[in-house]
Design a protein around this motif. Structure first.
Motif, PDB file in Angstrom:
ATOM      1  N   SER A  46       0.837  -1.191   0.000  1.00 44.92           N
ATOM      2  CA  SER A  46       0.000   0.000   0.000  1.00 44.92           C
ATOM      3  C   SER A  46       0.882   1.255   0.000  1.00 44.92           C
ATOM      4  N   PRO A  47       0.781   2.090  -1.023  1.00 39.81           N
ATOM      5  CA  PRO A  47       1.582   3.321  -1.013  1.00 39.81           C
ATOM      6  C   PRO A  47       1.237   4.232   0.165  1.00 39.81           C
ATOM      7  N   ARG A  48      -0.014   4.197   0.595  1.00 35.98           N
ATOM      8  CA  ARG A  48      -0.406   5.007   1.761  1.00 35.98           C
ATOM      9  C   ARG A  48       0.398   4.573   2.987  1.00 35.98           C
ATOM     10  N   GLU A  49       0.566   3.260   3.131  1.00 33.36           N
ATOM     11  CA  GLU A  49       1.306   2.728   4.271  1.00 33.36           C
ATOM     12  C   GLU A  49       2.772   3.201   4.224  1.00 33.36           C
ATOM     13  N   ILE A  50       3.358   3.184   3.028  1.00 34.74           N
ATOM     14  CA  ILE A  50       4.758   3.622   2.889  1.00 34.74           C
ATOM     15  C   ILE A  50       4.884   5.085   3.322  1.00 34.74           C
ATOM     16  N   VAL A  51       3.964   5.918   2.833  1.00 41.80           N
ATOM     17  CA  VAL A  51       4.006   7.344   3.178  1.00 41.80           C
ATOM     18  C   VAL A  51       3.823   7.541   4.683  1.00 41.80           C
ATOM     19  N   GLN A  52       2.883   6.814   5.260  1.00 40.57           N
ATOM     20  CA  GLN A  52       2.632   6.931   6.702  1.00 40.57           C
ATOM     21  C   GLN A  52       3.856   6.508   7.529  1.00 40.57           C
ATOM     22  N   LEU A  53       4.506   5.441   7.106  1.00 40.90           N
ATOM     23  CA  LEU A  53       5.693   4.973   7.837  1.00 40.90           C
ATOM     24  C   LEU A  53       6.787   6.029   7.820  1.00 40.90           C
ATOM     25  N   LEU A  54       6.976   6.634   6.647  1.00 39.14           N
ATOM     26  CA  LEU A  54       8.031   7.649   6.544  1.00 39.14           C
ATOM     27  C   LEU A  54       7.638   8.907   7.306  1.00 39.14           C
ATOM     28  N   TRP A  55       6.356   9.267   7.218  1.00 43.94           N
ATOM     29  CA  TRP A  55       5.894  10.498   7.876  1.00 43.94           C
ATOM     30  C   TRP A  55       6.026  10.392   9.391  1.00 43.94           C
ATOM     31  N   THR A  56       5.760   9.183   9.918  1.00 40.25           N
ATOM     32  CA  THR A  56       5.845   8.992  11.370  1.00 40.25           C
ATOM     33  C   THR A  56       7.251   8.571  11.811  1.00 40.25           C
ATOM     34  N   GLU A  57       8.134   8.379  10.841  1.00 39.41           N
ATOM     35  CA  GLU A  57       9.543   8.066  11.090  1.00 39.41           C
ATOM     36  C   GLU A  57       9.731   6.822  11.962  1.00 39.41           C
ATOM     37  N   ASN A  58       8.925   5.811  11.685  1.00 43.99           N
ATOM     38  CA  ASN A  58       9.034   4.568  12.428  1.00 43.99           C
ATOM     39  C   ASN A  58      10.120   3.693  11.778  1.00 43.99           C
ATOM     40  N   VAL A  59      11.338   3.802  12.293  1.00 42.86           N
ATOM     41  CA  VAL A  59      12.488   3.185  11.605  1.00 42.86           C
ATOM     42  C   VAL A  59      12.394   1.652  11.521  1.00 42.86           C
ATOM     43  N   GLU A  60      11.807   1.028  12.542  1.00 42.65           N
ATOM     44  CA  GLU A  60      11.716  -0.441  12.500  1.00 42.65           C
ATOM     45  C   GLU A  60      10.744  -0.893  11.414  1.00 42.65           C
ATOM     46  N   GLN A  61       9.619  -0.212  11.321  1.00 45.14           N
ATOM     47  CA  GLN A  61       8.638  -0.604  10.300  1.00 45.14           C
ATOM     48  C   GLN A  61       9.103  -0.214   8.896  1.00 45.14           C
ATOM     49  N   ILE A  62       9.856   0.879   8.830  1.00 43.83           N
ATOM     50  CA  ILE A  62      10.426   1.267   7.525  1.00 43.83           C
ATOM     51  C   ILE A  62      11.389   0.176   7.061  1.00 43.83           C
ATOM     52  N   TYR A  63      12.222  -0.275   7.983  1.00 46.42           N
ATOM     53  CA  TYR A  63      13.176  -1.346   7.670  1.00 46.42           C
ATOM     54  C   TYR A  63      12.423  -2.608   7.247  1.00 46.42           C
ATOM     55  N   ASP A  64      11.347  -2.884   7.959  1.00 48.43           N
ATOM     56  CA  ASP A  64      10.544  -4.071   7.670  1.00 48.43           C
ATOM     57  C   ASP A  64       9.934  -3.980   6.257  1.00 48.43           C
TER      58      ASP A  64
END
Ligand code: SF4
Ligand code: SF4
Length: 229
Positions: A46-64
């Motif tokens: 989901s592109p929305r999920e990618i944007v949300q992860l980056l916006w909230t700067e959740n490094v573990e989920q970004i890595y995941d």
């Protein structure tokens, strides 16, 4: 599994990319990007999920997300055209992929491995495909449609007005000078460095080839000079 510090470093690399601030401007969580994303219809992505992860700067989920999800994007950029916040989820994915390569992540290696032959062909000949290769034996996955170009290729290409495209023998032939210029561009833009990180064996084969071609080019220049002198 990376340590938290490594994940932070990966995120800092994503964030420090020059395109980052241009591609990410906030998020309404409206879901328009995901609704229009072709990959979201077929994959757990989901592109929305990618944007949300980056916006909230959740490094573990970004890595995941960089383990699998980011490789599902087709880079069609429909999301960028539709987002009311002028975000580009596809552009952000592009940055994340480049950072995954830079860090030698296994997910990047797995995704890029099948393209090794394409890379070898591209670098050693300047082309990914020569016109003569458009034959059923090379493209069984094209099914019966390949018959439409088979056999008629020479005739069809004669109809193309550009002179260099009129024969299948010389079309797309890359000159030695152009090849050497391409190697320099790939070196200076970091493409060869990325290749080394992803596939050391392929990099060695390509480096040997480049050295040979450079020597050949130097010799041809010397011969030319002697001829002029
Ligand atoms: S660029 Fe990627 S994320 Fe955006 S719509 Fe296309 S497939 Fe989806
Ligand atoms: S379309 Fe834009 S604002 Fe809406 S969810 Fe996607 S990224 Fe966020």
């Amino acid at each position: 599994m990376a340590t938290y510090a490594e994940m932070q470093e990966i995120f800092e690399d994503i964030k420090s990319d020059l395109r980052y601030d241009h591609e990410l401007n906030g998020c309404l969580n409206c879901g328009i990007c995901t609704a229009t994303c072709p990959s979201a219809h077929f994959y757990d992505y989901s592109p929305r999920e990618i944007v949300q992860l980056l916006w909230t700067e959740n490094v573990e989920q970004i890595y995941d997300a960089m383990q699998e999800k980011i490789w599902a994007c087709a880079q069609c950029m429909t999301c960028a055209a539709r987002c009311p916040f002028k975000n580009s989820p596809g552009g952000l994915v592009s940055i994340m992929r480049e950072v995954a390569i830079k860090h030698g992540m296994q997910s990047a290696k797995d995704v890029l491995r099948p393209f090794g032959r394409v890379m070898l062909k591209l670098i050693t000949t300047g082309n990914q495909l020569s016109p003569d290769m458009i034959q059923p034996d090379h493209f069984p996955d094209w099914g019966p449609n390949i018959q439409k170009v088979k056999g008629n290729l020479k005739t069809l290409r004669k109809a193309i007005p550009v002179r260099t495209l009129q024969t299948t023998d010389t079309a797309w032939e890359t000159s030695l000078k152009t090849s050497v210029e391409m190697y320099t561009i790939w070196e200076m833009t970091g493409v060869l460095k990325q290749l080394e990180t992803m596939d050391e064996n392929l990099y060695d084969v390509i480096q040997d080839f480049i050295e040979e071609k450079r020597e050949e080019y130097e010799e041809s220049l010397e011969e030319q000079e002697q001829g002029n002198g």
